[in-house]
Design a protein around this motif. Structure first.
Motif, mmCIF file in Angstrom:
data_model
loop_
_atom_site.group_PDB
_atom_site.id
_atom_site.type_symbol
_atom_site.label_atom_id
_atom_site.label_comp_id
_atom_site.label_asym_id
_atom_site.label_seq_id
_atom_site.Cartn_x
_atom_site.Cartn_y
_atom_site.Cartn_z
ATOM 1 N N GLY A 271 0.788 -1.214 0.000
ATOM 2 C CA GLY A 271 0.000 0.000 0.000
ATOM 3 C C GLY A 271 0.824 1.269 0.000
ATOM 4 O O GLY A 271 0.277 2.370 0.078
ATOM 5 N N ASN A 272 2.158 1.114 -0.134
ATOM 6 C CA ASN A 272 3.058 2.261 -0.095
ATOM 7 C C ASN A 272 4.017 2.178 -1.274
ATOM 8 O O ASN A 272 4.667 1.151 -1.487
ATOM 9 C CB ASN A 272 3.837 2.268 1.228
ATOM 10 C CG ASN A 272 4.832 3.409 1.309
ATOM 11 O OD1 ASN A 272 5.967 3.271 0.862
ATOM 12 N ND2 ASN A 272 4.405 4.521 1.884
ATOM 13 N N GLN A 273 4.122 3.267 -2.027
ATOM 14 C CA GLN A 273 4.951 3.265 -3.230
ATOM 15 C C GLN A 273 6.407 2.908 -2.926
ATOM 16 O O GLN A 273 7.001 2.049 -3.575
ATOM 17 C CB GLN A 273 4.875 4.638 -3.905
ATOM 18 C CG GLN A 273 5.796 4.808 -5.102
ATOM 19 C CD GLN A 273 5.439 3.906 -6.258
ATOM 20 O OE1 GLN A 273 4.307 3.871 -6.708
ATOM 21 N NE2 GLN A 273 6.410 3.148 -6.744
ATOM 22 N N ASP A 274 7.015 3.552 -1.946
ATOM 23 C CA ASP A 274 8.425 3.298 -1.646
ATOM 24 C C ASP A 274 8.650 1.885 -1.127
ATOM 25 O O ASP A 274 9.621 1.219 -1.504
ATOM 26 C CB ASP A 274 8.933 4.324 -0.633
ATOM 27 C CG ASP A 274 9.043 5.720 -1.221
ATOM 28 O OD1 ASP A 274 9.192 5.831 -2.456
ATOM 29 O OD2 ASP A 274 8.952 6.705 -0.454
ATOM 30 N N ALA A 275 7.781 1.409 -0.261
ATOM 31 C CA ALA A 275 7.947 0.063 0.283
ATOM 32 C C ALA A 275 7.782 -0.995 -0.806
ATOM 33 O O ALA A 275 8.452 -2.032 -0.789
ATOM 34 C CB ALA A 275 6.950 -0.171 1.414
#
Length: 542
Positions: free
Chosen positions: A285-289
């Protein structure tokens, strides 16, 4: 799809072999246009352009040889056949919806050949990058057939006034009544069914129809070298091994939550079927992760060889979809749909064939990085990031000979990222990339920028490593149906690292057949031999 051009390619190769270097093609059309050289000199083009023809003929001849070489390797695979035999009798196969996988609430589909209509399960995938995605979801159905099949797509929401099917080149005739779009298909294809007036970006609820050819060379579930996923839900997780001599088969009606990776070099691998592989279980749910997540198919060692990926639908990847960097790779009739900035579509290694695929991606759809690659008969729906065709992303080795032809871009939703275009190079690497032939490519419903071709320092590259060049690019018979908001860009980084020998032949865009740099941002200090020209009859072939 599959559409065969081998006989035409063989003829082109023979013609190229018979013509002496630099000879004008007597039957070629005369052209008019401009050549823009380093320092700002401009020379009129009038007549034929044999230097460009020589490059194109050489690439085309290489295509024929490479396609045959890849096919010879693929024929050694235990389940490597991908083409139905000529004269295959009429047939229609639908696939069950896996238990526990919700059907789309936007559409329902029936298909009909002999007898009455039968339902075809409609899957759905919801948008994931809420801050930039312009769509709410995507629905799709998949079936296999030969002969002719009548398809009826019914939209749940009221208010439609008609329908159409993309790509335009499929020439599908529709009828509309009672909120249902009806059409008949007589050859396989990956199609978008769109309900008027909601046919322009963004289409909030896309509906895709994957009309596959009949399956051939289906593996035996009892073969010890086959990992067989039958209909139903399978949760296997990430890190699933890909090993030499292995076949991974995902049957129609199978829904596999898994990601598959090769550790080191692998050889003689087949991954095929009509089922779905989902990466939703890895999505943080997180772009960087998500950049730390694995790809869906990951064969990274370039000493790998003889890889086939065929027929499968990949959805909801948080990272890239299909990376198969082995020599002699075929990616055929694969479908990918993904939402994040880090979800590239597909890339093969040196000597690869990417054909008859559908890519809906929010990073680069088709990567053209490793030489002797052919990309043909693909259909692309580009989301707000990335490019349908990416020529370089900081490549640090020399690479050459790419043939990209007979492809359709049916949507490109670029709207906020300045470095966006249908054809794109963001080259900060020290490699020299050369010999790209793009031809007979159609672009629908894209309005941001057509070409963004640069050698450009960027935050993903260490300039101390040095810079390379890009040369011998040919774009011919490119037909873009719309007007672009941004100028096309051709720019090197300095006077010794240039974009050079860049050719635009019969490019139709902004309602005209281009023959000058009027719609280009062209840098004379970092480019050389940029040619923009058209046939003297004023037409652009499509």
């Amino acid at each position: 799809m599959p559409r065969r051009h081998l006989s035409l390619i063989a003829v082109a190769a023979l013609v190229a072999a018979l013509l002496p270097a630099g000879a004008a093609r007597a039957d070629g059309p005369p052209f008019t246009g401009q050549q823009y050289d380093f320092g700002g000199a401009v020379t009129p083009i009038s007549g034929t352009v044999p230097a460009v023809d020589d490059i194109a003929d050489s690439i085309t001849a290489s295509t024929a040889a490479t396609v045959n070489e890849i096919a010879a390797h693929r024929a050694t695979l235990p389940y490597g056949d991908i083409d139905p035999a000529p004269g295959t009798p009429d047939q229609l196969t639908t696939y069950p919806g896996p238990a526990g996988i919700p059907a789309s609430d936007q559409y329902s589909v029936t298909v009909q050949q002999a007898g009455g209509p039968v339902p075809s399960f409609v899957y759905t995938s919801t948008a994931k990058k809420a801050d930039t995605n312009r769509e709410a979801d995507t629905s799709w159905t998949s079936f296999s057939f030969s002969g002719a099949v009548t398809v009826r797509v019914t939209r749940a929401a009221a208010g439609a006034t008609g329908c159409l099917v993309r790509p335009y080149s499929a020439a599908v005739t529709t009828s509309f009544a009672g909120n249902t779009c009806t059409f008949t298909v007589s050859r396989p294809g990956n199609l978008s069914v769109e309900f008027e007036p909601e046919i322009h970006n963004p289409v909030l609820h896309p509906m895709l129809v994957f009309a596959n050819p009949p399956e051939v060379d289906v593996p035996s579930p009892t073969d010890p070298n086959v990992r067989y996923f039958g209909p139903g839900v399978h949760t296997v997780g990430a890190g699933q091994p890909i090993t030499s001599g292995q076949t991974i088969y995902v049957a129609g009606g199978a829904f596999v939550s898994g990601a598959f990776i090769a550790t080191g070099a692998v050889h003689d691998v087949t991954i095929k079927g009509r089922g779905v592989i989902s990466g939703l279980f890895m999505d943080t749910g997180n772009q960087d992760a998500n950049k730390n997540q694995p790809g869906m198919i990951d064969i990274a060692d370039q000493s790998s060889s003889n890889i086939l990926v065929e027929g499968i639908t990949f959805v909801d990847a948080p990272r890239f979809n299909v990376r198969a960097l082995g020599q002699f790779t075929t990616i055929h009739n694969v479908k990918t749909m993904s939402w994040w900035y880090s979800t590239d579509g597909m890339v093969g290694g040196n000597k690869s064939l990417l054909e008859n695929n559908f890519v809906k991606s929010n990073d680069d759809s088709i990567k053209l990085f490793w030489g002797d690659t052919i990309a043909r008969h693909n259909t692309i729906w580009q989301l707000e990031n990335g490019a349908p065709f990416i020529i370089s992303w900081n490549i640090q080795q020399n690479s050459s000979t790419f043939h990209v032809y007979d492809n359709d871009v049916i949507h490109a939703e670029h709207y906020q990222i300045e470095k966006s275009g249908i054809f794109r190079a963001l080259h900060a690497g020290n490699g020299t990339l050369s010999r790209y032939l793009f031809e007979d490519i159609r672009v629908e419903n894209a309005t941001f920028r057509l070409f963004d071709l640069t050698i450009d320092n960027n935050k993903w590259y260490d300039p101390a490593l040095g810079y390379g060049e890009i040369e011998q690019l040919i774009f011919r018979n490119i037909h873009a149906y719309t007007t672009y908001q941004k100028p096309s860009i051709v720019r090197g980084i300095d006077s010794t690292h240039k974009m050079r020998n860049i050719n635009f032949e019969n490019v139709y865009a902004n309602g005209q057949c281009l023959n000058n740099a009027g719609t280009f941002d062209l840098d004379p200090a970092t480019t050389n031999a940029v040619r923009i020209y058209r046939s003297t009859d004023g037409s652009c072939r499509t």
